[in-house]
Design a protein around this motif. Structure first.
Motif, PDB file in Angstrom:
ATOM      1  N   ILE A 182      30.645  47.232  45.682  1.00 46.34           N
ATOM      2  CA  ILE A 182      30.679  46.513  44.405  1.00 46.34           C
ATOM      3  C   ILE A 182      29.317  46.600  43.722  1.00 46.34           C
ATOM      4  N   GLY A 183      29.351  46.903  42.433  1.00 41.56           N
ATOM      5  CA  GLY A 183      28.119  47.034  41.649  1.00 41.56           C
ATOM      6  C   GLY A 183      27.701  48.471  41.417  1.00 41.56           C
ATOM      7  N   LYS A 263      38.543  49.061  31.159  1.00 39.96           N
ATOM      8  CA  LYS A 263      39.148  48.186  32.169  1.00 39.96           C
ATOM      9  C   LYS A 263      40.202  48.981  32.939  1.00 39.96           C
ATOM     10  N   VAL A 264      39.973  49.109  34.248  1.00 39.42           N
ATOM     11  CA  VAL A 264      40.893  49.884  35.084  1.00 39.42           C
ATOM     12  C   VAL A 264      41.253  49.086  36.331  1.00 39.42           C
ATOM     13  N   GLY A 338      44.632  48.973  48.978  1.00 37.21           N
ATOM     14  CA  GLY A 338      43.443  48.252  48.560  1.00 37.21           C
ATOM     15  C   GLY A 338      43.393  48.183  47.042  1.00 37.21           C
ATOM     16  N   ILE A 339      42.566  47.290  46.525  1.00 40.62           N
ATOM     17  CA  ILE A 339      42.537  47.036  45.081  1.00 40.62           C
ATOM     18  C   ILE A 339      41.108  47.100  44.573  1.00 40.62           C
ATOM     19  N   LEU A 340      40.906  47.806  43.455  1.00 43.31           N
ATOM     20  CA  LEU A 340      39.600  47.857  42.815  1.00 43.31           C
ATOM     21  C   LEU A 340      39.734  47.614  41.323  1.00 43.31           C
ATOM     22  N   ILE A 341      38.697  47.006  40.751  1.00 46.18           N
ATOM     23  CA  ILE A 341      38.580  46.877  39.300  1.00 46.18           C
ATOM     24  C   ILE A 341      37.362  47.692  38.867  1.00 46.18           C
ATOM     25  N   LEU A 342      37.573  48.616  37.916  1.00 44.65           N
ATOM     26  CA  LEU A 342      36.485  49.419  37.365  1.00 44.65           C
ATOM     27  C   LEU A 342      36.249  49.035  35.909  1.00 44.65           C
ATOM     28  N   ILE A 347      32.216  49.624  39.759  1.00 42.52           N
ATOM     29  CA  ILE A 347      33.119  48.830  40.596  1.00 42.52           C
ATOM     30  C   ILE A 347      32.700  47.368  40.493  1.00 42.52           C
ATOM     31  N   SER A 348      33.522  46.568  39.846  1.00 39.78           N
ATOM     32  CA  SER A 348      33.185  45.150  39.657  1.00 39.78           C
ATOM     33  C   SER A 348      33.872  44.250  40.688  1.00 39.78           C
ATOM     34  N   GLN A 349      35.027  44.697  41.196  1.00 44.76           N
ATOM     35  CA  GLN A 349      35.740  43.924  42.222  1.00 44.76           C
ATOM     36  C   GLN A 349      36.414  44.885  43.194  1.00 44.76           C
ATOM     37  N   LYS A 350      36.507  44.456  44.461  1.00 46.06           N
ATOM     38  CA  LYS A 350      37.204  45.258  45.469  1.00 46.06           C
ATOM     39  C   LYS A 350      37.782  44.309  46.504  1.00 46.06           C
TER      40      LYS A 350
END
Length: 361
Positions: A182-183, A263-264, A338-342, A347-350
């Motif tokens: 993350i980051g 936002k992904v 697994g889940i990620l927010i880009l 990468i802001s969330q995982k």
């Protein structure tokens, strides 16, 4: 000799605890490394591949607890014999891997400290020498606490290790040492380090003879017929932290489109055959919410179209999958799914699928 034994005791104990902890922090990652060792190309014992995770957990917990046993002075004979057997086995394994160039990273310290095969072997040789000192001078290994307390300390250590292992398997590694933490910005991680020096070997036919001109990239101003160019890089530091992240869809490469989107929502299922179906109930809710908030929603997998359609029928998940290398997906997130927010490639969330409700859109 008593002082030397004391120094060796502390060094070996701390190293075993550290090595065990970084692998216990990511048991799935260590199991992937064991699968590589068990493969036909290396040790050729594929029958053990299905049990790689169980073997990984046993090895790392035993390694960590052995370090504790050595430091507190529990049963010196049993402890030193266990240390010797373990280090002899791993010294052989790292030599075999280095000599035959079978595994490029032994996984001794997980992703925290990547080592080349020869570095791993030399490390094990030094450890072997230290453990031999302990083995032949075990009389100098005195208890640190009252012997009656040792069994309770060891029991508590085993319990704590299993509890920690269960936590990281049901969530994600507590400490993320990988390039996809993350980051991190993925496009930046795909760039070579500034210190990298790439050598270009330009081939020309000049006056009927082939000549090679080496430089750092500029096209040579020579009179002759251009044949081709080759590049070379030396050292692990010359490899970009992320070098295998490519997203292929029916219409071609969409990597840049995904990394440039504001936002992904990424859903990663590296292998649909082994994906955990119970995770898709929460993912369905997440996808529905993401659609209302204008997210680009992308599924990543290494499995084929038939398995993708089977998953959609079984779970009812409305998700378009795209192809990515399986090893890359295993590296991105230690969960299936697994889940990620880009956000613009960052990468802001995982999260593990069991924590899908904690994703904030």
């Amino acid at each position: 000799m008593k002082a030397i034994t004391g120094i060796a005791r502390v060094l070996v104990g701390i190293l075993f605890i550290f090595s065990g902890f970084v692998k216990l922090n990511d048991p799935l990652g260590f199991s992937y490394k064991l699968q590589e060792y068990f493969s036909e190309q290396v040790l050729d014992i594929p029958v053990l591949i299905p049990f790689a995770l169980i073997i990984a957990i046993v090895i790392v917990i035993y390694e960590l607890v052995l370090g504790i046993m050595l430091l507190i002075g529990y049963s010196p004979k049993f402890t030193t014999w266990s240390l010797l057997i373990m280090i002899v086995f791993f010294t052989f394994l790292t030599f075999y891997s280095a000599y035959f160039n079978k595994v490029t990273d032994c996984g001794c310290f997980g992703d925290a400290i990547p080592l080349t095969p020869w570095q791993s072997f030399y490390k094990d040789v030094i450890l072997l020498v230290l453990i031999l000192i302990l083995f032949f001078n075990r009389k100098y290994i005195s208890p640190l606490f009252a012997p009656a307390s040792h069994r309770w300390i060891i029991f508590a250590s085993f319990f704590a290790c299993f509890a920690f292992c269960y936590y990281v398997l049901m969530h994600l590694p507590l400490i993320d040492f990988r390039a996809y933490k993350i980051g991190n910005n993925i496009p930046e991680q795909m760039q070579l380090p500034e210190t990298a020096e790439v050598t270009y070997r330009w081939k020309f036919k000049i006056d009927g003879e082939e000549q090679v001109i080496e430089n750092t990239g500029a096209y040579p101003q020579v009179d002759g017929e251009f044949i081709g160019v080759e590049t070379s890089q030396e050292g692990a530091e010359m490899i970009a932290p992320i070098h295998d992240f490519v997203i292929e869809g029916p219409d071609g490469d969409i990597t840049e489109e995904v990394l440039n989107a504001e936002k992904v929502l990424l859903i990663v299922a590296y292998n649909i055959r082994s994906t955990e179906l119970e995770g898709y109930a929460g993912i369905k809710n997440l996808i529905s919410e993401a659609k209302t908030k204008d997210y680009m929603i992308v599924g990543l997998t290494a499995s084929g179209e038939r398995l993708q359609q089977t998953l959609k029928k079984e779970t009812g998940v409305d998700l378009d999958f795209y192809q990515v290398d399986e090893t890359a997906l295993k590296t991105i997130v230690r969960a299936n799914p697994g889940i990620l927010i880009l956000n613009n490639g960052t990468i802001s969330q995982k999260k593990h699928w069991s924590d899908s409700s904690e994703i904030e859109l």
